[in-house]
Structures are given as structure tokens and as C-alpha cells.
Design an enzyme around this catalytic site. Structure first.
Site, PDB file in Angstrom:
ATOM      1  N   LYS A   1       0.909   4.020  -2.915  1.00 40.88           N
ATOM      2  CA  LYS A   1       0.484   5.400  -2.663  1.00 40.88           C
ATOM      3  C   LYS A   1       1.632   6.392  -2.916  1.00 40.88           C
ATOM      4  O   LYS A   1       1.385   7.524  -3.340  1.00 40.88           O
ATOM      5  CB  LYS A   1      -0.068   5.537  -1.238  1.00 40.88           C
ATOM      6  CG  LYS A   1      -1.404   4.819  -1.012  1.00 40.88           C
ATOM      7  CD  LYS A   1      -2.497   5.282  -1.954  1.00 40.88           C
ATOM      8  CE  LYS A   1      -3.873   4.785  -1.548  1.00 40.88           C
ATOM      9  NZ  LYS A   1      -4.898   5.056  -2.578  1.00 40.88           N
TER      10      LYS A   1
ATOM     11  N   TYR B   1       0.834  -1.211   0.000  1.00 40.96           N
ATOM     12  CA  TYR B   1       0.000   0.000   0.000  1.00 40.96           C
ATOM     13  C   TYR B   1       0.872   1.266   0.000  1.00 40.96           C
ATOM     14  O   TYR B   1       0.626   2.204  -0.761  1.00 40.96           O
ATOM     15  CB  TYR B   1      -0.900  -0.039   1.228  1.00 40.96           C
ATOM     16  CG  TYR B   1      -1.987   1.004   1.288  1.00 40.96           C
ATOM     17  CD1 TYR B   1      -3.176   0.837   0.593  1.00 40.96           C
ATOM     18  CD2 TYR B   1      -1.843   2.148   2.075  1.00 40.96           C
ATOM     19  CE1 TYR B   1      -4.199   1.781   0.677  1.00 40.96           C
ATOM     20  CE2 TYR B   1      -2.846   3.092   2.159  1.00 40.96           C
ATOM     21  CZ  TYR B   1      -4.033   2.908   1.454  1.00 40.96           C
ATOM     22  OH  TYR B   1      -5.038   3.847   1.547  1.00 40.96           O
TER      23      TYR B   1
HETATM   24  P1  NAD Z   1     -14.026   1.348   0.331  1.00 41.55           P
HETATM   25  O1  NAD Z   1     -13.621  -0.072   0.500  1.00 41.55           O
HETATM   26  O2  NAD Z   1     -15.130   1.911   1.154  1.00 41.55           O
HETATM   27  O3  NAD Z   1     -14.379   1.637  -1.197  1.00 41.55           O
HETATM   28  C1  NAD Z   1     -13.552   1.209  -2.240  1.00 41.55           C
HETATM   29  C2  NAD Z   1     -14.413   1.035  -3.497  1.00 41.55           C
HETATM   30  O4  NAD Z   1     -13.506   0.666  -4.556  1.00 41.55           O
HETATM   31  C3  NAD Z   1     -15.458  -0.077  -3.382  1.00 41.55           C
HETATM   32  O5  NAD Z   1     -16.720   0.393  -3.836  1.00 41.55           O
HETATM   33  C4  NAD Z   1     -14.914  -1.176  -4.285  1.00 41.55           C
HETATM   34  O6  NAD Z   1     -15.942  -1.951  -4.932  1.00 41.55           O
HETATM   35  C5  NAD Z   1     -14.118  -0.352  -5.314  1.00 41.55           C
HETATM   36  N1  NAD Z   1     -13.102  -1.144  -5.989  1.00 41.55           N
HETATM   37  C6  NAD Z   1     -12.189  -1.986  -5.448  1.00 41.55           C
HETATM   38  N2  NAD Z   1     -11.452  -2.554  -6.405  1.00 41.55           N
HETATM   39  C7  NAD Z   1     -11.897  -2.057  -7.589  1.00 41.55           C
HETATM   40  C8  NAD Z   1     -11.537  -2.247  -8.942  1.00 41.55           C
HETATM   41  N3  NAD Z   1     -10.573  -3.119  -9.291  1.00 41.55           N
HETATM   42  N4  NAD Z   1     -12.188  -1.554  -9.911  1.00 41.55           N
HETATM   43  C9  NAD Z   1     -13.194  -0.693  -9.565  1.00 41.55           C
HETATM   44  N5  NAD Z   1     -13.589  -0.482  -8.310  1.00 41.55           N
HETATM   45  C10 NAD Z   1     -12.949  -1.150  -7.328  1.00 41.55           C
HETATM   46  O7  NAD Z   1     -12.663   2.168   0.542  1.00 41.55           O
HETATM   47  P2  NAD Z   1     -12.378   3.705   0.919  1.00 41.55           P
HETATM   48  O8  NAD Z   1     -11.875   3.739   2.308  1.00 41.55           O
HETATM   49  O9  NAD Z   1     -13.494   4.581   0.500  1.00 41.55           O
HETATM   50  O10 NAD Z   1     -11.093   3.948  -0.017  1.00 41.55           O
HETATM   51  C11 NAD Z   1     -11.141   4.688  -1.221  1.00 41.55           C
HETATM   52  C12 NAD Z   1      -9.749   5.180  -1.552  1.00 41.55           C
HETATM   53  O11 NAD Z   1      -9.295   6.013  -0.502  1.00 41.55           O
HETATM   54  C13 NAD Z   1      -8.713   4.063  -1.711  1.00 41.55           C
HETATM   55  O12 NAD Z   1      -7.842   4.382  -2.769  1.00 41.55           O
HETATM   56  C14 NAD Z   1      -7.975   4.107  -0.394  1.00 41.55           C
HETATM   57  O13 NAD Z   1      -6.671   3.615  -0.499  1.00 41.55           O
HETATM   58  C15 NAD Z   1      -8.007   5.594  -0.098  1.00 41.55           C
HETATM   59  N6  NAD Z   1      -7.764   5.931   1.295  1.00 41.55           N
HETATM   60  C16 NAD Z   1      -8.634   5.517   2.267  1.00 41.55           C
HETATM   61  C17 NAD Z   1      -8.372   5.870   3.574  1.00 41.55           C
HETATM   62  C18 NAD Z   1      -9.291   5.470   4.684  1.00 41.55           C
HETATM   63  O14 NAD Z   1      -8.894   5.659   5.840  1.00 41.55           O
HETATM   64  N7  NAD Z   1     -10.464   4.930   4.422  1.00 41.55           N
HETATM   65  C19 NAD Z   1      -7.230   6.622   3.898  1.00 41.55           C
HETATM   66  C20 NAD Z   1      -6.374   7.019   2.888  1.00 41.55           C
HETATM   67  C21 NAD Z   1      -6.662   6.669   1.578  1.00 41.55           C
END
Ligand code: NAD
Length: 260
Positions: A159, A155
Site C-alpha cells: 500500500k 500489505y
Molecule cells: P473484498 O475481498 O470484498 O473484494 C476484493 C475483490 O477483489 C474480490 O471480488 C476478489 O475476487 C477480487 N480479487 C482478488 N484478487 C484478484 C485478482 N488477482 N484479480 C482480480 N480480482 C481479484 O475486499 P475489499 O475490502 O472490498 O477490498 C478492496 C480493496 O480495498 C483492496 O485493495 C483492499 O486492500 C482495500 N482496502 C480495504 C479496506 C477494508 O477495510 N475493507 C481498507 C483499506 C483498503
């Protein structure tokens, strides 16, 4: 800096951060393309936006599949006429100590984050160039675009990689009006993070409460989670910012966990 008349495609918009970005940009006037693996959930988000008076469509898209990405982007252009904003947000988390990290899981994570960002950029930027209006590309980075944590080798690598991609896209796209930036959230309570809490507790041999207090939020200024609204508002700001003054940047939204 209105999004009126703009078309925004958000990957991973069926859940969590992506969903909130879609809803927020719709409220500011953009037509939204919800692109996700999970078509039923994507359709539900599109319906929520339409019922609130906005414009939206759902497209099924696996961001690591070039044909699926190209087809989804084309469907969006056929329906709404252009792509002005791309939010490359789809992502997953997999944690293991590096000596135990299965190679196939490493490749899967890197592919969703990096191949997904590359393929959606490649498909969308052509339309931004062709329209003559340019556009905004926003990558969902993380504090882990700048910091490292134990167990997250794949990850953190992915990132960090997005910063490089954004900087190249900023340089290539700038003369044609395409801006590229990275939004870097701290921990946000979404399904992705909820899954990690018990996993980290088991891997580190501590309680779930300790994971939240002493791992996830330890370095914040106030012990608070960042919210999906905090991230969506930042994304909408970048989507609406209409010149190259802000490009090739990363904006960290993390309650002070990381300060640049
Ligand atoms: P989440 O699991 O709630 O949502 C992720 C979505 O991505 C889901 O709807 C899933 O179906 C979709 N997805 C996964 N693989 C896929 C693919 N191959 N093609 C299309 N869609 C796909 O996650 P989240 O927490 O909302 O994360 C969203 C982004 O934010 C990610 O890139 C994550 O790394 C980043 N992020 C999240 C956090 C956190 O604390 N939640 C912090 C920093 C960064």
C-alpha cells in the site's frame, strides 16, 4: 463533475468496496466494466447495474496476468469505446509475523496489489492518451499507505508502494490529461475485513471484540467503521474531477484514524 458519457473500469468490483464504487459511478452516469477473478459475482453486479437502468459489462480478469488484463481492457474498449476512469482496487490481505511470513504469500500479495496496479495502468492509460481526453486513475490504497500495523508487512509495503506509482503516473500523465490519486480507507466491513477479525484475534491472543475495539478502530475519532459508501463517494468525486489540480495525492477516509 458528472460521469455521464464516461467509461469506468473497476478491478475487484465483484465484492466489497469495488462493487460499491461500480454501483455509485453507474448511478452518476458512467458505463461500468466490472473486472474480477470471480466471473459469476462480477456478472451479478453488472446485471444489478443494468436492471437499475445503467450500462455495465463483466470481464473476467486476474490482475496479475498481463494477457488477461490487456484482453479485459480491450473488451471494454470494444464495447464502450474508451476507458476514461480506472479504479485499481483488487486486493487481498494475508497476515503473519514477519519471521513466519511465507515467501510465496509475500510475493502473491505484492503481485496482486502492485503488479495489478501496474498492468491495469499500463493497459488503460494507452486508451486515455489515444482518446485525447485523458482520464482519471484511482488506486485503492489504505491507511496502511501511511501507517504500519503489526503482522501486515506485505500489505503495508504494497500500500505504501501505490503512493509512489500514483505520483509517477501523475507526472507522466499530467501533460496528457491523466490524473492519478490514491484513496486510503480505514477499516471497512467487507469480506476482506471480516476474514481478518478471527485471524487477528488468534494471532494476537485477544477476543474478536477486542480486535475491533482496540486494534481496528482504536485510533478513530469516534470508534466507527468507514463504510463502502464513504469510499465509493470519494472515488466518484475523483473520477469526475476533470483537471490536474488534484493529482498525485492520497485522500484518507478513515474517521480520523490517520490525519495527514
Ligand atoms: P473484498 O475481498 O470484498 O473484494 C476484493 C475483490 O477483489 C474480490 O471480488 C476478489 O475476487 C477480487 N480479487 C482478488 N484478487 C484478484 C485478482 N488477482 N484479480 C482480480 N480480482 C481479484 O475486499 P475489499 O475490502 O472490498 O477490498 C478492496 C480493496 O480495498 C483492496 O485493495 C483492499 O486492500 C482495500 N482496502 C480495504 C479496506 C477494508 O477495510 N475493507 C481498507 C483499506 C483498503
Amino acid at each position: 463533475m458528472s460521469l455521464q458519457g464516461k467509461v469506468a473500469l473497476v478491478t475487484g468490483a465483484a465484492s466489497g468496496i469495488g462493487k460499491e464504487c461500480a454501483i455509485t459511478m453507474a448511478k452518476q452516469g458512467a458505463a461500468i466494466v466490472i473486472a474480477d477473478l470471480n466471473m459469476a459475482a462480477a456478472e451479478a453486479v453488472a446485471q444489478e447495474i443494468i436492471q437499475a437502468g445503467g450500462r455495465a459489462m463483466a470481464v473476467v480478469m486476474d490482475v496479475v496476468n498481463e494477457e488477461a488484463v490487456n484482453a479485459g481492457v480491450q473488451q471494454a474498449v470494444d464495447k464502450f469505446g474508451s476507458i476514461d476512469v480506472l479504479v485499481s482496487n483488487a486486493g487481498i490481505q494475508i497476515i503473519h509475523p514477519i519471521e513466519e511470513f511465507p515467501f510465496d504469500e509475500w510475493k502473491k500479495l505484492l503481485s496482486i496489489h502492485l503488479d495489478g496496479a501496474f498492468l491495469t495502468t499500463k493497459a488503460a492509460i494507452k486508451h486515455m492518451y489515444a482518446s485525447g481526453k485523458g482520464g482519471a486513475i484511482i488506486y485503492m490504497g489504505s491507511v496502511h499507505s501511511h501507517e504500519a500495523s503489526k503482522l501486515k508487512s506485505a500489505y503495508v509495503t504494497a500500500k505504501h508502494g501505490l503512493l509512489g506509482l500514483a505520483r509517477v503516473v501523475a507526472k507522466e500523465g499530467g501533460p496528457r490529461g491523466v490524473r492519478a490519486n490514491v484513496v486510503c480507507p480505514g477499516f471497512v466491513r467487507t469480506p476482506l475485513v471480516d476474514k481478518q477479525i478471527p485471524e487477528q484475534a488468534a494471532a494476537l491472543g485477544i477476543s474478536e471484540a477486542d480486535v475491533i475495539k482496540n486494534v481496528m478502530l482504536k485510533e478513530t475519532v469516534d470508534g466507527e467503521f468507514t463504510t463502502v459508501a464513504d469510499i465509493a463517494n470519494t472515488v466518484a468525486f475523483l473520477a469526475g474531477f476533470d483537471n490536474n489540480a488534484i493529482t498525485g495525492q492520497s485522500i484518507v477516509v478513515s474517521h480520523g484514524w490517520f490525519m495527514q
